[in-house]
Design a protein around this motif. Sequence first.
Motif, PDB file in Angstrom:
ATOM      1  N   ASN A 121       6.580 -18.206   6.749  1.00  0.00           N
ATOM      2  CA  ASN A 121       7.856 -18.481   6.023  1.00  0.00           C
ATOM      3  C   ASN A 121       8.480 -17.544   5.073  1.00  0.00           C
ATOM      4  O   ASN A 121       9.438 -17.210   4.858  1.00  0.00           O
ATOM      5  CB  ASN A 121       7.547 -19.819   5.358  1.00  0.00           C
ATOM      6  N   THR A 122       7.401 -16.805   4.405  1.00  0.00           N
ATOM      7  CA  THR A 122       7.581 -15.882   3.593  1.00  0.00           C
ATOM      8  C   THR A 122       6.958 -14.427   3.794  1.00  0.00           C
ATOM      9  O   THR A 122       5.649 -14.567   4.044  1.00  0.00           O
ATOM     10  CB  THR A 122       7.049 -16.266   2.229  1.00  0.00           C
ATOM     11  N   PRO A 123       7.638 -13.334   3.725  1.00  0.00           N
ATOM     12  CA  PRO A 123       6.749 -12.069   3.774  1.00  0.00           C
ATOM     13  C   PRO A 123       5.429 -11.991   3.021  1.00  0.00           C
ATOM     14  O   PRO A 123       5.688 -12.397   1.972  1.00  0.00           O
ATOM     15  CB  PRO A 123       7.831 -10.780   3.589  1.00  0.00           C
ATOM     16  N   ILE A 126       2.872  -6.724   1.499  1.00  0.00           N
ATOM     17  CA  ILE A 126       2.980  -5.450   2.267  1.00  0.00           C
ATOM     18  C   ILE A 126       4.124  -5.656   3.281  1.00  0.00           C
ATOM     19  O   ILE A 126       4.708  -4.636   3.444  1.00  0.00           O
ATOM     20  CB  ILE A 126       1.497  -5.225   2.921  1.00  0.00           C
ATOM     21  N   GLN A 127       4.377  -6.613   3.616  1.00  0.00           N
ATOM     22  CA  GLN A 127       5.469  -7.010   4.630  1.00  0.00           C
ATOM     23  C   GLN A 127       6.678  -6.888   3.868  1.00  0.00           C
ATOM     24  O   GLN A 127       7.835  -5.879   4.154  1.00  0.00           O
ATOM     25  CB  GLN A 127       5.376  -8.304   5.372  1.00  0.00           C
ATOM     26  N   ASP A 128       6.807  -7.472   2.702  1.00  0.00           N
ATOM     27  CA  ASP A 128       7.930  -7.423   1.892  1.00  0.00           C
ATOM     28  C   ASP A 128       8.530  -6.187   1.390  1.00  0.00           C
ATOM     29  O   ASP A 128       9.497  -5.885   1.453  1.00  0.00           O
ATOM     30  CB  ASP A 128       7.865  -8.295   0.537  1.00  0.00           C
ATOM     31  N   SER A 148      -4.037  -8.721   4.531  1.00  0.00           N
ATOM     32  CA  SER A 148      -2.814  -8.822   3.746  1.00  0.00           C
ATOM     33  C   SER A 148      -1.644  -8.969   4.421  1.00  0.00           C
ATOM     34  O   SER A 148      -0.612  -9.033   4.069  1.00  0.00           O
ATOM     35  CB  SER A 148      -2.658  -7.853   2.797  1.00  0.00           C
ATOM     36  N   GLY A 149      -1.664  -9.190   5.789  1.00  0.00           N
ATOM     37  CA  GLY A 149      -0.641  -9.010   6.784  1.00  0.00           C
ATOM     38  C   GLY A 149      -0.189  -7.834   7.335  1.00  0.00           C
ATOM     39  O   GLY A 149       1.255  -7.640   7.581  1.00  0.00           O
ATOM     40  N   LYS A 150      -1.065  -6.987   7.290  1.00  0.00           N
ATOM     41  CA  LYS A 150      -0.825  -5.528   7.601  1.00  0.00           C
ATOM     42  C   LYS A 150       0.115  -5.408   9.133  1.00  0.00           C
ATOM     43  O   LYS A 150       0.811  -5.051   9.489  1.00  0.00           O
ATOM     44  CB  LYS A 150      -1.782  -4.579   7.590  1.00  0.00           C
ATOM     45  N   THR A 151      -0.791  -6.294  10.035  1.00  0.00           N
ATOM     46  CA  THR A 151      -0.002  -6.171  11.447  1.00  0.00           C
ATOM     47  C   THR A 151       1.078  -6.714  11.440  1.00  0.00           C
ATOM     48  O   THR A 151       1.872  -5.985  12.117  1.00  0.00           O
ATOM     49  CB  THR A 151      -1.126  -7.462  12.181  1.00  0.00           C
ATOM     50  N   GLY A 152       1.640  -7.684  10.929  1.00  0.00           N
ATOM     51  CA  GLY A 152       2.845  -8.077  10.849  1.00  0.00           C
ATOM     52  C   GLY A 152       3.958  -6.816  10.499  1.00  0.00           C
ATOM     53  O   GLY A 152       5.046  -6.822  10.623  1.00  0.00           O
ATOM     54  N   LEU A 401     -11.838  -7.936  11.973  1.00  0.00           N
ATOM     55  CA  LEU A 401     -11.700  -9.082  12.418  1.00  0.00           C
ATOM     56  C   LEU A 401     -10.731 -10.055  11.612  1.00  0.00           C
ATOM     57  O   LEU A 401     -11.049 -10.116  10.251  1.00  0.00           O
ATOM     58  CB  LEU A 401     -13.170  -9.967  12.720  1.00  0.00           C
ATOM     59  N   ASP A 402     -10.000 -10.779  12.286  1.00  0.00           N
ATOM     60  CA  ASP A 402      -9.312 -11.787  11.388  1.00  0.00           C
ATOM     61  C   ASP A 402      -9.458 -12.991  12.087  1.00  0.00           C
ATOM     62  O   ASP A 402      -9.277 -13.355  12.957  1.00  0.00           O
ATOM     63  CB  ASP A 402      -7.730 -11.564  11.564  1.00  0.00           C
ATOM     64  N   ILE A 403     -10.483 -13.841  11.089  1.00  0.00           N
ATOM     65  CA  ILE A 403     -10.735 -15.204  11.789  1.00  0.00           C
ATOM     66  C   ILE A 403     -10.466 -16.187  10.563  1.00  0.00           C
ATOM     67  O   ILE A 403     -10.831 -15.926   9.451  1.00  0.00           O
ATOM     68  CB  ILE A 403     -12.306 -15.052  11.977  1.00  0.00           C
TER      69      ILE A 403
HETATM   70  P1  AMP Z   1      -3.753  -9.299   9.170  1.00  0.00           P
HETATM   71  O1  AMP Z   1      -3.805  -8.617   7.481  1.00  0.00           O
HETATM   72  O2  AMP Z   1      -2.475  -8.652   9.681  1.00  0.00           O
HETATM   73  O3  AMP Z   1      -4.839  -9.318   9.788  1.00  0.00           O
HETATM   74  O4  AMP Z   1      -3.004 -10.957   8.684  1.00  0.00           O
HETATM   75  C1  AMP Z   1      -4.098 -11.838   8.192  1.00  0.00           C
HETATM   76  C2  AMP Z   1      -3.428 -13.151   8.296  1.00  0.00           C
HETATM   77  O5  AMP Z   1      -2.433 -13.482   7.645  1.00  0.00           O
HETATM   78  C3  AMP Z   1      -3.384 -13.460   9.918  1.00  0.00           C
HETATM   79  O6  AMP Z   1      -4.077 -14.563  10.044  1.00  0.00           O
HETATM   80  C4  AMP Z   1      -1.780 -13.487  10.100  1.00  0.00           C
HETATM   81  O7  AMP Z   1      -1.504 -14.247  11.263  1.00  0.00           O
HETATM   82  C5  AMP Z   1      -1.601 -13.920   8.616  1.00  0.00           C
HETATM   83  N1  AMP Z   1      -0.256 -13.672   8.175  1.00  0.00           N
HETATM   84  C6  AMP Z   1       0.408 -12.403   8.160  1.00  0.00           C
HETATM   85  N2  AMP Z   1       1.631 -12.560   7.786  1.00  0.00           N
HETATM   86  C7  AMP Z   1       1.841 -13.715   7.279  1.00  0.00           C
HETATM   87  C8  AMP Z   1       3.021 -14.257   6.513  1.00  0.00           C
HETATM   88  N3  AMP Z   1       4.137 -13.880   6.292  1.00  0.00           N
HETATM   89  N4  AMP Z   1       2.879 -15.639   6.306  1.00  0.00           N
HETATM   90  C9  AMP Z   1       1.757 -16.134   6.375  1.00  0.00           C
HETATM   91  N5  AMP Z   1       0.587 -15.500   7.166  1.00  0.00           N
HETATM   92  C10 AMP Z   1       0.600 -14.576   7.422  1.00  0.00           C
END
Ligand code: AMP
Length: 442
Positions: A121-123, A126-128, A148-152, A401-403
Amino acid sequence: MLDHPRQSSGPRGQSSGAPARRFSRTPRHKVPGSSPAPRHEGGGSHYSSGRSFQNSGRRSSGGGGSRSGGGRFNKRADMSRFINTGKENSAPAAPVVITNKFEDFLIEPQLKAAILAKGFNTPTAIQDQSIPHSLLGHDVVGIADTGSGKTGAFLIPLINKALLDHSQHVLIMVPTRELAQQIQEEFRSLTKKTDLESVVCVGGMPIYRQITQLRHGPAFVIGTPGRLKDLIERGVLKLSKCQNVVLDEADRMLDMGFINDMRVVLALLPPTRQTLFFSATMSREVEKLVGEFLNNPIRVSVKTGDTSKDITQDVVRVPPGKTKLEVLHDLLVQPAFNKVLIFGRTKHGVERLADMLVDKGFKAESIHGNKTQGKRQRALDLFRKDHVQILVATDVAARGLDITGVSHVINYELPGSDEDYIHRIGRTGRAGKKGIALTFVD
Ligand code: AMP
């Protein structure tokens, strides 16, 4: 048309006027263990009641197997690194202000829909902070904690770029097979209603399948440096038209000795390109790599400290008359220990510990470099889907790993370095959830 990738994803009205160079930082936490080595015995621990750890008053030698040297654990002073209960660093951090919404990003509607369908829903911070710059075509250096959501942060702008211009190609270089696969899963969920394709090129998997997939010209190639180099040498992977590259967990790739392979791969990319670079830590070597391969990058740092504020860290002691395995058993039978990642140092030790836990009646799997990729993936899936309670792992196998929902990380054997410790415990306390990291010191 690919000579000017900076324009190709175009401003499209996106988040105007990014400063040419910026280093934004959220306020730092106090780093665990940065205060003069507190003894911390018997106080503040969540784990000191009645059990056999953290309260014996025994002096520790810092645990067997500790190493010395730069960044390495040595002797007793290091023990404070494994404890953050009752310390100042649990004081609330200044809230991170998120300034963008996914709705506001000028990205393609099907991508936006996929993001929302994933429940994002919200960045994240790091995405923001990085996506607006990446969407403008800038090179970006992102320093962010694991999970922290680096992949996105890198997939969203690059998928958008590829949707807008089908001649765009993206190379994503990562340290491990598992991380590559994880990125592909995230890629697939973000590109469901598109015709964008990806291939994972990693060692330990049949190369001929990867060659066949590469011949289809997928927009995204996700791989580890060694296998990528191999495919280049076989003339199958051609990078002269690859206008976008991501280096994810760059610090890990350096630690794992991939620097030469990385250089070989990066040297083949066109000089006019977009480079997104992510690392959990910024060392002199990492900075050197940035200077070598990025072009006037925007710098974004959202680190809150060496470890996530959501991870409670503590030590476990083995009292006289008990074995380490018995103490571990006493922990694992507690209901709260429902999804436990245990780290050992050697492939053999990890395998043996998993066997011993199975003998004791636990549902446990192991993951280490002696297993085939198929077996590693199977163990991981069983753990991911909660079919087993425990996964015993070596550092290399578990990197990145992201578990979801790991309740505890247990360092059954000490990690080799600060960085390994941070990476290990970063497998819990992810995506805003709380986690607990326990380190055996004997
Ligand atoms: P990452 O650091 O990319 O491995 O992401 C860690 C976890 O956060 C993963 O399970 C992602 O699917 C989740 N994630 C990434 N971006 C968001 C977001 N904006 N809101 C909620 N979850 C997120």
